[in-house]
Design an enzyme around this catalytic site. Structure first.
Site, short mmCIF file in Angstrom:
data_model
loop_
_atom_site.label_atom_id
_atom_site.label_comp_id
_atom_site.label_asym_id
_atom_site.label_seq_id
_atom_site.Cartn_x
_atom_site.Cartn_y
_atom_site.Cartn_z
N ASP A 196 76.54 10.74 -5.37
CA ASP A 196 75.27 9.73 -5.12
C ASP A 196 74.42 10.56 -4.20
OD1 ASP A 196 77.35 9.13 -3.31
OD2 ASP A 196 75.92 7.98 -2.18
N ASN A 197 74.42 11.60 -3.59
CA ASN A 197 73.55 12.44 -2.91
C ASN A 197 73.27 13.57 -3.85
OD1 ASN A 197 73.54 10.65 -0.93
ND2 ASN A 197 75.01 11.64 0.23
N ARG B 218 69.28 0.53 1.86
CA ARG B 218 68.63 0.48 2.79
C ARG B 218 67.16 1.33 2.48
NH1 ARG B 218 70.60 4.67 7.41
NH2 ARG B 218 71.97 5.95 6.03
N ARG C 153 70.02 10.34 -9.28
CA ARG C 153 71.23 11.03 -8.79
C ARG C 153 72.45 11.13 -10.08
NH1 ARG C 153 71.05 8.53 -3.24
NH2 ARG C 153 68.87 7.63 -3.19
N GLY D 191 74.05 1.86 -4.54
CA GLY D 191 72.70 1.61 -4.87
C GLY D 191 71.95 1.80 -3.44
N LYS E 98 63.59 4.71 3.85
CA LYS E 98 64.93 4.99 4.36
C LYS E 98 64.72 4.12 5.47
CE LYS E 98 68.75 7.88 5.15
NZ LYS E 98 69.21 9.27 5.29
N GLY F 59 70.61 -2.44 6.58
CA GLY F 59 69.34 -2.00 5.78
C GLY F 59 68.56 -1.07 6.56
P1 AMP Z 1 74.19 7.43 2.73
O1 AMP Z 1 75.49 7.91 3.36
O2 AMP Z 1 73.02 7.45 3.40
O3 AMP Z 1 74.03 8.35 1.54
O4 AMP Z 1 74.60 6.03 2.01
C1 AMP Z 1 75.59 5.72 1.14
C2 AMP Z 1 75.36 4.38 0.62
O5 AMP Z 1 75.33 3.31 1.75
C3 AMP Z 1 74.14 3.87 -0.15
O6 AMP Z 1 74.43 2.94 -0.83
C4 AMP Z 1 73.46 3.33 0.96
O7 AMP Z 1 72.13 2.81 0.71
C5 AMP Z 1 74.08 2.65 1.97
N1 AMP Z 1 74.01 2.38 3.38
C6 AMP Z 1 73.77 3.27 4.20
N2 AMP Z 1 73.76 2.83 5.53
C7 AMP Z 1 73.16 1.60 5.31
C8 AMP Z 1 72.80 0.66 6.16
N3 AMP Z 1 72.64 0.50 7.51
N4 AMP Z 1 72.66 -0.62 5.56
C9 AMP Z 1 72.73 -0.99 4.12
N5 AMP Z 1 72.99 0.13 3.43
C10 AMP Z 1 73.60 1.48 3.97
MG MG Z 2 72.88 9.04 0.17
#
Ligand code: AMP
Ligand code: MG
Length: 487
Positions: free
Chosen positions: A267-268, A105, A198, A102, A125, A138
């Site tokens: 999710d991407n 951040r 997604r 979900g 973001k 976050g």
């Molecule tokens: P991503 O690798 O950016 O596609 O993120 C994968 C998941 O991890 C998603 O649910 C993001 O919202 C969560 N996420 C990534 N980095 C953070 C962070 N620094 N704080 C909170 N959630 C994160």
């Molecule tokens: Mg992502």
């Protein structure tokens, strides 16, 4: 006192063009099964580091009417707008199902109808914690924001169907990250994309066994992103086939421009077939099929050459999530559009990189095979090979094969090798079919398809270093302008 304050804010609100855009509650109106309302973090600092004026006309805004303060108020301080929606989704990450995902951040800031009549998402973001942050803070690192801006602008310049960034505001926090020298600086970025729905958004609905919510979301996706299918009896099957085709096309674009996304979890993967979410991506230095961009991708699952197979597999996984609404057999047939579109687009783009709009199929195959064989065999830069081709192209090449690339470093060092000889022989053969006027078009295609500057890792580091060392943003600004304006 309160009354004065309110009046003052209302005026601000009206005078900030971002706050009076045509927002549409598209996702919001689906109901809160799909999101949680969240608040933005309060940051100690708000410094506008980048604004993408190139996107403003799409929003109906003239750049000179939008001040830096408008950006900061809307996309740093998050004043005067709500609700903000943390979208719910799951996903397969490196092959494992993860129901703990979900927006962790970021959130959906709003959805806006552009002057092109398309609906755009503003997604954040780095805007703070949400119910999906798990152990995370976050936040987004400033380098992460800078890298996503560069990826999106570069891919856009190269003709890839991609989200773009609208702004980056530095937020004055110190973050700790394993993959950056820490403490490191923070920012909040706004991403403008077609949609943040997604594959994983549907996977979550299947996980909770909610075909009703799946169907409602499918109707929403078709209404906004596949409107020509509305009213078709078999619109769900047609949607899946078109999505598969769009994804095939997208991954062909990545492959042709030499882009490795690096984190192709479900999710991407956008339900519109658009490329988004740029973390540890890289443009390939050489034509190395197994080049892997993410340091945590130990087994090279998402390496450059695996991208078409992985995206196809992600589409297969999506079938599991949609099968309560769309017959599996229809989706199996629909998946064929992935293969067809991938092949067609990859050929088209590689031909364009070589200067040609269309060649006979056998000639195309032969030319691409010999080009890739040459690039694979020698440690030469994938991008510089094509940029040199564009830079040194001459109509003399048609009349004398031995002049091909002779003026470039690559020609000088490898011109006498057998693979170069093979490749240049075939390239020359193709050119002999072109009139002098047509060769001008070849030169134009070469220039358009092969920008001189590509954001290989050292290029990114060369603009990041001055930011770290002396807060000098000039090299970064210059690089983005060069990307945006290059033809
Ligand atoms: P991503 O690798 O950016 O596609 O993120 C994968 C998941 O991890 C998603 O649910 C993001 O919202 C969560 N996420 C990534 N980095 C953070 C962070 N620094 N704080 C909170 N959630 C994160
Ligand atoms: Mg992502």
């Amino acid at each position: 006192m309160t009354l004065v304050q309110t009046t003052h804010n209302a005026n601000n609100n009206l005078s900030n063009p971002f706050l009076s855009l045509n927002y549409e509650p598209a996702i919001e109106s689906l109901g809160d099964d799909y999101y949680d309302e969240v608040a933005a973090a309060e940051f100690p600092q708000h410094i506008l580091r980048w604004r993408n004026d190139a996107l403003l006309p799409t929003l109906g805004l003239a750049p000179q009417t939008v001040t830096d303060e408008h950006f900061i108020q809307a996309f740093g301080k998050f004043e005067e707008r709500q609700p903000f929606l943390a979208l719910r989704y799951h996903g397969y990450q490196f092959g494992e199902y993860n129901p703990m995902l979900g927006d962790g951040r970021g959130f959906l800031y709003g959805q806006v109808r552009g002057v092109d009549n398309r609906l755009y998402d503003f997604g954040t973001k780095g805007s703070g914690r949400t119910p999906y942050s798990r152990g995370g803070d976050g936040m987004l690192t400033l380098k992460g924001g800078v890298r996503e801006v560069l990826a999106a602008e570069m891919l856009h310049r190269m003709g890839v169907n991609t989200s773009r960034c609208l702004s980056v505001v530095e937020t004055g926090m110190s973050l700790w990250r394993g993959d950056e020298p820490s403490p490191t600086r923070s920012c909040v970025m706004i991403r403008m994309s077609q949609s943040h729905i997604r594959f994983g958004t549907f996977e979550r609905l299947k996980y909770f066994q909610r075909p009703d919510l799946t169907q409602r979301l499918l109707d929403h996706v078709i209404e906004h992103y596949y409107p020509h299918l509305q009213g078709e009896e078999d619109r769900y099957a047609l949607f899946y086939a078109e999505l598969a085709g769009r994804v095939g096309k997208l991954v062909a674009q990545w492959m042709a421009v030499g882009f490795c996304h690096a984190v192709l979890n479900t999710d991407n993967m956008s339900i519109t077939g658009e490329s988004f979410d740029y973390g540890p991506y890289a443009f390939i230095p050489n034509y190395e099929p197994y080049f892997t961009a993410a340091y945590f991708d130990y087994y090279g699952r998402y390496c450059y050459t695996h991208q078409p197979g992985i995206c196809r597999y992600n589409l297969e996984l999506l079938q599991k999530a949609l099968k309560d609404v769309i017959p599996l057999g229809d989706m199996e047939v629909g998946l064929k559009s992935f293969d067809r579109e991938y092949r067609k687009e990859y050929r088209r783009l590689m031909l364009l990189k070589l200067g040609f709009e269309e060649l006979e199929i056998s000639q195309t195959e032969e030319l691409l095979k010999s080009t890739l064989a040459f690039l694979k065999h020698y440690p030469i830069s994938y991008h510089h090979f094509f940029a040199d081709l564009a830079d040194t192209f001459s109509s003399k090449w048609r009349d004398d094969a031995s002049t091909i690339l002779r003026e470039s470093e690559i020609g000088k060092s490898l011109g006498s090798t057998e693979l170069f000889f093979n490749w240049s022989g075939i390239y020359h053969q193709v050119l002999t079919n072109f009139s002098t006027d047509e060769l001008e078009n070849v030169a134009k295609n070469l220039k358009q398809s092969n920008p001189k500057t590509v954001i290989l890792k050292p290029v990114i580091e060369s603009v990041w270093e001055p930011i770290v060392q002396e807060d000098n943003w000039q090299p970064f600004d210059d690089l983005v302008k060069e990307i945006q304006l290059s033809q």
